[in-house]
Design an enzyme around this catalytic site. Structure first.
Site, PDB file in Angstrom:
ATOM      1  N   ASN A 190      76.659  20.625 -69.353  1.00  0.00           N
ATOM      2  CA  ASN A 190      75.465  19.884 -69.759  1.00  0.00           C
ATOM      3  C   ASN A 190      75.275  18.691 -68.807  1.00  0.00           C
ATOM      4  OD1 ASN A 190      73.918  17.809 -71.051  1.00  0.00           O
ATOM      5  ND2 ASN A 190      74.075  18.929 -72.958  1.00  0.00           N
ATOM      6  N   HIS A 208      73.509  13.666 -68.876  1.00  0.00           N
ATOM      7  CA  HIS A 208      73.866  12.268 -68.614  1.00  0.00           C
ATOM      8  C   HIS A 208      73.849  11.891 -67.134  1.00  0.00           C
ATOM      9  CE1 HIS A 208      73.985  11.577 -72.737  1.00  0.00           C
ATOM     10  NE2 HIS A 208      74.879  12.528 -72.944  1.00  0.00           N
ATOM     11  N   HIS A 245      69.026  19.221 -72.297  1.00  0.00           N
ATOM     12  CA  HIS A 245      68.302  18.925 -73.541  1.00  0.00           C
ATOM     13  C   HIS A 245      67.062  18.098 -73.198  1.00  0.00           C
ATOM     14  CE1 HIS A 245      68.637  17.022 -77.864  1.00  0.00           C
ATOM     15  NE2 HIS A 245      67.451  17.537 -77.621  1.00  0.00           N
ATOM     16  N   ARG A 305      64.634  16.027 -74.612  1.00  0.00           N
ATOM     17  CA  ARG A 305      64.380  15.340 -75.889  1.00  0.00           C
ATOM     18  C   ARG A 305      62.913  14.966 -75.991  1.00  0.00           C
ATOM     19  NH1 ARG A 305      69.429  13.386 -78.499  1.00  0.00           N
ATOM     20  NH2 ARG A 305      68.003  12.428 -79.967  1.00  0.00           N
ATOM     21  N   ARG A 327      64.379  10.760 -72.988  1.00  0.00           N
ATOM     22  CA  ARG A 327      65.257   9.643 -72.600  1.00  0.00           C
ATOM     23  C   ARG A 327      66.191  10.003 -71.444  1.00  0.00           C
ATOM     24  NH1 ARG A 327      69.328   9.369 -77.726  1.00  0.00           N
ATOM     25  NH2 ARG A 327      67.376   9.094 -78.831  1.00  0.00           N
ATOM     26  N   GLU A 349      68.117  23.181 -74.447  1.00  0.00           N
ATOM     27  CA  GLU A 349      68.253  22.608 -75.797  1.00  0.00           C
ATOM     28  C   GLU A 349      66.973  21.880 -76.165  1.00  0.00           C
ATOM     29  OE1 GLU A 349      71.496  19.926 -76.235  1.00  0.00           O
ATOM     30  OE2 GLU A 349      72.967  21.416 -75.678  1.00  0.00           O
ATOM     31  N   THR A 364      73.153  13.933 -80.415  1.00  0.00           N
ATOM     32  CA  THR A 364      72.863  14.872 -81.503  1.00  0.00           C
ATOM     33  C   THR A 364      73.982  14.775 -82.537  1.00  0.00           C
ATOM     34  OG1 THR A 364      71.926  16.254 -79.774  1.00  0.00           O
ATOM     35  CG2 THR A 364      72.147  17.245 -81.946  1.00  0.00           C
ATOM     36  N   GLU A 372      75.859  27.809 -82.315  1.00  0.00           N
ATOM     37  CA  GLU A 372      76.752  26.874 -81.620  1.00  0.00           C
ATOM     38  C   GLU A 372      77.287  25.924 -82.687  1.00  0.00           C
ATOM     39  OE1 GLU A 372      75.760  25.370 -77.774  1.00  0.00           O
ATOM     40  OE2 GLU A 372      76.831  23.490 -78.134  1.00  0.00           O
ATOM     41  N   HIS A 393      79.858  19.832 -78.171  1.00  0.00           N
ATOM     42  CA  HIS A 393      79.708  18.423 -78.522  1.00  0.00           C
ATOM     43  C   HIS A 393      81.043  17.675 -78.601  1.00  0.00           C
ATOM     44  CE1 HIS A 393      76.727  15.343 -79.589  1.00  0.00           C
ATOM     45  NE2 HIS A 393      77.833  14.706 -79.945  1.00  0.00           N
TER      46      HIS A 393
HETATM   47  N1  PXP Z   1      75.882  21.358 -77.314  1.00  0.00           N
HETATM   48  C1  PXP Z   1      74.825  20.796 -77.948  1.00  0.00           C
HETATM   49  C2  PXP Z   1      74.002  21.677 -78.825  1.00  0.00           C
HETATM   50  C3  PXP Z   1      74.486  19.446 -77.746  1.00  0.00           C
HETATM   51  O1  PXP Z   1      73.419  18.912 -78.379  1.00  0.00           O
HETATM   52  C4  PXP Z   1      75.275  18.680 -76.863  1.00  0.00           C
HETATM   53  C5  PXP Z   1      74.935  17.233 -76.614  1.00  0.00           C
HETATM   54  O2  PXP Z   1      73.702  17.112 -76.071  1.00  0.00           O
HETATM   55  C6  PXP Z   1      76.345  19.299 -76.218  1.00  0.00           C
HETATM   56  C7  PXP Z   1      76.647  20.626 -76.474  1.00  0.00           C
HETATM   57  C8  PXP Z   1      77.210  18.568 -75.235  1.00  0.00           C
HETATM   58  O3  PXP Z   1      77.888  17.559 -75.900  1.00  0.00           O
HETATM   59  P1  PXP Z   1      78.707  16.496 -75.053  1.00  0.00           P
HETATM   60  O4  PXP Z   1      77.748  15.838 -74.138  1.00  0.00           O
HETATM   61  O5  PXP Z   1      79.239  15.574 -76.116  1.00  0.00           O
HETATM   62  O6  PXP Z   1      79.777  17.242 -74.334  1.00  0.00           O
END
Ligand code: PXP
Length: 248
Positions: A11, A14, A47, A49, A53, A74, A105, A155, A198
């Site tokens: 992901n 960030h 994602h 949003r 953001r 996402e 999330t 998930e 997550h």
């Molecule tokens: N999976 C989903 C569905 C999420 O919403 C997120 C966070 O955006 C992640 C995985 C990744 O989580 P993390 O950034 O905490 O590793």
């Protein structure tokens, strides 16, 4: 995604968070996605949003153009996001809950309470050929509801396990891990493909990766954070190695 037994989705949200802190183009989430591909990521997760953001519409356009691995898109269950997904037709769409004031999330989707609405919402996405994944807590009611609405994938939210582990509350974190284990097996027994995501770190990945029913982990914040110290490719390679050790 490739047919590796346990896939790693990276992901890149960030990277966009850091970029947006200065409002320019640097660092580029697309460059990070390319590096992640080269480092062995099986897919890229982003994602979009509602408040934009981190990831932007242009990032999604760019990812769809340049990725050679699948995009897991996402999004919240809104008309705007559905239209964007139908325009792009990404490999997978993961439906997540979204509250404007949350930092991330925080919980899973309340599928059981919104079954009809969600069944109608995901139908066109499935017809368009997207694999539909629902982000839920490791809770039997939610797994069953996700199955009933016709999702292909669940998930499971690993946040509770990972946060409790990080706080040193090991007994409680073990109880959460057990819920993840049971719901992975249960979801699989219903014919759902099971992913987990997550809050996963080097310290928490192996017990989850060891569940044989889990097909994919989606990991972002920790990998991007660790990239500051050891670089993005080594962070991904180390996560991949831990996943492989857990499955060995
Ligand atoms: N999976 C989903 C569905 C999420 O919403 C997120 C966070 O955006 C992640 C995985 C990744 O989580 P993390 O950034 O905490 O590793």
């Amino acid at each position: 995604m490739t047919d590796k037994l346990l896939r790693l989705g990276v992901n890149i949200d960030h990277v966009a968070t850091v970029r947006n802190a200065r409002g320019g183009d640097y660092p580029s989430p697309l460059r990070a996605a390319k590096l992640a591909e080269d480092a062995g990521a099986d897919g890229i997760t982003a994602h979009l949003r509602e408040d934009r953001r981190h990831i932007s519409d242009a990032d999604i356009d760019g990812l769809m153009e340049m990725l050679t691995v699948p995009l897991n898109f996402e999004m919240a269950a809104t008309d705007e996001m559905q239209a964007i997904a139908l325009r792009h037709k990404p490999h997978a769409v993961c439906i997540v809950p979204e509250k404007r004031e949350e930092r991330t999330t925080e919980g899973g989707l309340e599928v059981a309470r919104e079954e009809n609405k969600l069944a109608h919402f995901i139908a066109p996405l499935r017809e368009a050929g997207c694999r539909v994944s629902i982000f839920i807590a490791a809770d039997m009611r939610q797994v069953e509801a996700a199955h009933r609405i016709g999702a292909e994938i669940v998930e499971l939210h690993a946040g509770a396990y990972c946060d409790l582990f990080a706080e040193g509350r090991i007994e409680e974190s073990n109880a959460e891990l057990e819920r993840l284990r049971e719901m992975s097996a249960y979801g699989h027994s219903l014919g759902l493909e099971v992913h987990v995501g997550h809050g996963i770190t080097f310290d928490t990945v192996k017990p989850i990766a060891a569940f044989p029913e889990v097909m994919e982990l989606n990991i972002g914040h920790f990998i991007i954070g660790e990239a500051i110290f050891i670089g993005l490719k080594p962070a991904i390679a180390q996560m991949r190695a831990l996943m492989d050790e857990a499955r060995a």
